[in-house]
Design an enzyme around this catalytic site. Structure first.
Site, PDB file in Angstrom:
ATOM      1  CB  ALA A 151      -0.941  -0.014   1.190  1.00 34.81           C
ATOM      2  CG  ASP A 152       3.602   1.962   3.178  1.00 38.70           C
ATOM      3  OD1 ASP A 152       2.418   2.265   3.428  1.00 38.70           O
ATOM      4  OD2 ASP A 152       4.415   1.548   4.032  1.00 38.70           O
ATOM      5  CG  ASP A 153       6.278   0.145  -1.985  1.00 37.03           C
ATOM      6  OD1 ASP A 153       6.745   1.080  -1.312  1.00 37.03           O
ATOM      7  OD2 ASP A 153       6.654  -1.030  -1.891  1.00 37.03           O
TER       8      ASP A 153
END
Ligand code: ATP
Ligand code: MG
Length: 710
Positions: A576-578
């Protein structure tokens, strides 16, 4: 506990036709159809009918599985109780499940089999010996060197253990730990190479109710000290040293220095037990009298029987630190009863290993990661399986090592990681095809999304087109495999998709504001209800666990993004962070990386976003080429065009940097958070600005990447 609505009915690819399909050749997998998704061709594979005659599964057909899946979601208490009754419980449980996934309603908790008392080591060893299976092989240790040129010391480590021998050795270690004053609830750090004695040491802790913290024996003294202090370890089980490939790893020096660091921080480690692997003076070990004892000396004096410590179902079993791909590692806490049931059940159904048919399992993951916990130590032994534990690396003495082992032991089930598959694929097929590999039945993958190109190579070249591939999605936090295509008749396989949830797992996709999304779509991957091996906490920081995983009421948030297609299949699109938003389009790193790896010259790719004036963000791609391929402006152009054709014009990469090596965690995962900083910061960036790099396998790689920034 409220009843939930029935799960969505999966529309299975090639479902009805597969039932009646007739495969003309035994070898060929049938290809049921294709479906266009974002321009990427999607092929559905079914193993031949003959395969299922030779390798029948507990579930005859995916239809049967789905009936049980529905039961597991509608009535988890009845479902899991029935399974748990197959294990030994010294005291039966009173309540199967209670939980709260709702932060606003109070502390998050999950409790399975409350009131019950058991012991996982008893279930893994004593139970089988009592059933007359004591002579079955539990472990073969495959040494780093093909010839025993650097033999073990006076301890004379065994190359194999039957279940009875394993039980006796575990009892001896348990007695030694007790003599050191280790008691129920005490934490013990393990820093050992991948030899059979590592899972045995884990079981010895579990036998006496001590909590193990295994640290991958490749970490630095600082990283080890951080974990030993954070977990509050009272004792450490270590080793003199080991060779991994041609490299000597002087393990005891690291342990000695880490204990020193702990002392300086006021945390005293009272005892160490040291396994002699290399012997002689190879690793130059000097023990500290009163603190350190040799394993072989201490166990020689210890009794080979040790009473079992019965513990409550929710008694802590282990603390294990995550890989550190997305940030500072988290000390995930798992407990006994639920973890035991799920590690065992997933191993049984996902791999379909039949010990009575002489199946031999090999998992190449180290016990320093969750994969080694659940699918070296606990899952296989709870099922009475025989396995090979591999001390070395797949590239030593040459890149044919794994296939050499497959033939040597008749390995039937192989479980490895995309990073290993891609690095072997890079070297060419001939290293594989010169071995027979005819024993193989099931191939597994774990750790990262497997790109379709690597999937096909694994399937066709390694498995000769015969073996189903179980692409298992899960996390340290889930404790066991959560989404995977099981090797069951009628269960179509799509390269790159982990497909459908395991029994008892209820995945959902959420929008950015936490709303559940329906149908084929993309979103944040979450799990809606507890499963037995749900993490119970982040050790010492329950608040961090609630913030990290339970920010939306009612859901466990995985931190991964996924797409669900029209068959209900899940595709992990990246962390999700990427996620990169290019001109308003959400792009998962895994999809772009898979598109790059379609090119025959590309071995591996890692993609990150950097700010762009017009598009918001643009793609910066690091590309590793296969052996013998050279970078060129023409190749760069081909790659850009290829990604554009596969995913759409908006996804065309702006930058391509040739990267002979990518920064990876010690468990072999790409650390995109570092690549993102390097891509945005360019040649001016300082290594100090890159965040937590303690889990990086090779820090030199970073310097090379910075120097070659484009
Ligand atoms: P950290 O949590 O410290 O950042 P990590 O997430 O890499 O580290 P692990 O628990 O070892 O630590 O890895 C779990 C993650 O690995 C999953 O969340 C997912 O991103 C990835 N993963 C594992 N198996 C698969 C798979 N079959 N397909 C796609 N991704 C996978
Ligand atoms: Mg994680």
């Amino acid at each position: 506990h409220a009843m939930r609505p029935p799960p969505p009915l999966f529309h299975l690819p090639g479902f009805s036709s597969a039932r009646h399909a007739h495969s003309s050749t035994a070898r060929a997998a049938s290809v049921e159809g294709t479906e266009a998704s974002r321009g990427v061709e999607e092929v559905v594979f079914h193993p031949a009918d003959e395969y299922f005659q030779q390798v029948p599964h507990h579930y005859d057909h995916v239809e049967d599985y789905l009936v049980h899946y529905e039961k597991s979601i509608k009535d988890p208490e009845a479902f899991w109780s029935e399974i748990a009754r197959n294990f030994h419980w010294e005291t039966p449980w009173e309540e199967t499940l209670s939980y709260n996934f709702n932060r606003s309603a109070g502390p998050i908790h999950v409790r399975f089999f409350h009131g019950g008392e058991t012991n996982i080591a008893y279930n893994a060893l004593d139970r089988h010996v009592a059933a007359g299976l004591g002579d079955r092989i539990a472990f073969y240790t495959e040494r780093n060197d093909l010839e025993p040129i650097r033999e073990s010391g006076p301890g004379g480590l065994k190359d194999q253990y039957t279940y009875r021998e394993a039980l006796e050795e575990v009892s001896r270690i348990a007695n030694v730990l007790k003599s050191m004053g280790v008691k129920r609830g005490d934490k013990v750090g393990l820093f050992l190479p991948m030899v059979a004695e590592l899972p045995l040491a884990m079981l010895a802790c579990a036998r006496i109710g001590a909590v193990h913290t295994v640290v991958f024996a490749g970490f630095s003294k600082e990283a080890l000290a951080d974990r030993l202090c954070d977990a509050g370890c009272k004792a450490v089980i270590a080793c003199d040293g080991v060779f991994r490939g041609s490299k000597l790893i002087p393990l005891f020096h690291t342990v000695d220095a880490a204990i020193q660091l702990c002392n300086e921080r006021g945390h005293i480690i009272e005892h160490t037990l040291v396994l002699k692997r290399l012997g002689g003076d190879v690793a130059g070990v000097h023990l500290t009298p009163g603190r350190d004892v040799w394993w072989h000396e201490a166990t020689a004096k210890a009794s080979s029987s040790c009473p079992v410590e019965w513990v409550p179902s929710e008694h802590p079993l282990f603390i294990l630190y995550t890989s550190g791909s997305t940030g500072k590692p988290k000390g995930v806490l798992h407990t006994t009863g639920g973890y035991m049931i799920q590690a065992a059940t997933t191993f049984r159904h996902v791999f379909n290993v039949r010990p009575e048919k002489n199946d031999i399992f090999l998992c190449t993951a180290d016990c320093g990661w969750i994969t080694g916990h659940s699918y070296v130590t606990y899952g296989p032994l709870l099922n009475g399986a025989s396995q090979v534990v591999f001390e070395g690396v797949p590239s030593y003495p040459d890149v044919g090592r794994l296939w050499h082992m497959v033939d040597k032991y008749g390995i039937t089930h192989l479980y490895t990681a995309p990073t290993a598959i891609r690095s072997l694929m890079r070297e060419g097929d001939e290293h594989v095809t010169k071995y027979a590999r005819s024993s193989l039945k099931v191939l597994g993958s774990v750790g990262e999304p497997i790109n379709p190109e690597a999937w096909k190579w694994y399937h066709e070249v390694v498995g000769g087109g015969r073996c189903p591939i179980v692409d298992t999605w899960w996390q340290t936090e889930t404790g066991a495999i959560a989404i995977a295509p099981l090797p069951i008749k009628g269960w179509g396989q799509k390269p790159g998709s982990a497909s459908l949830p395991f029994l008892g797992i209820e995945p959902v996709l959420l929008s950015q504001d936490g709303k559940e999304l329906e149908g084929p779509t993309e979103g944040l991957l979450a799990i809606k209800s507890p499963w037995p091996s749900t993490l119970r906490s982040i050790y010492g920081d329950h608040e961090r666990m609630e913030q990290t995983y339970f920010s939306f009421d009612g859901y466990y948030l995985t931190g991964d993004n996924a797409r669900r297609d029209s068959d209900g299949y899940y595709w992990i699109t990246g962390r999700a962070d990427d996620v990169v938003i290019v001109s308003g389009h959400n792009l998962g790193t895994a999809e772009v990386e898979a598109a790059l790896a379609q090119h025959p010259s590309v071995a591996e790719a890692a993609v990150v976003g950097i700010p762009h004036d017009v598009k918001g963000n643009c793609l910066y791609c690091y590309v590793t080429l296969k052996a013998g391929q050279a970078p060129s402006p023409d190749l760069e152009k081909q790659l850009k065009v290829s990604v554009r054709n596969q995913l759409g014009a908006f996804a065309a990469p702006d930058f391509i940097q040739w990267a002979p090596n990518l920064p990876k965690t010690r468990s072999g995962k790409v650390m995109r958070r570092i690549l993102r900083k390097v891509a945005a910061g360019g040649k001016a960036i300082n290594v100090e600005d890159l965040g937590d790099t303690s889990t990086l396998a090779d820090p030199e790689v970073i310097k090379e990447l910075i120097a070659n920034h484009v």
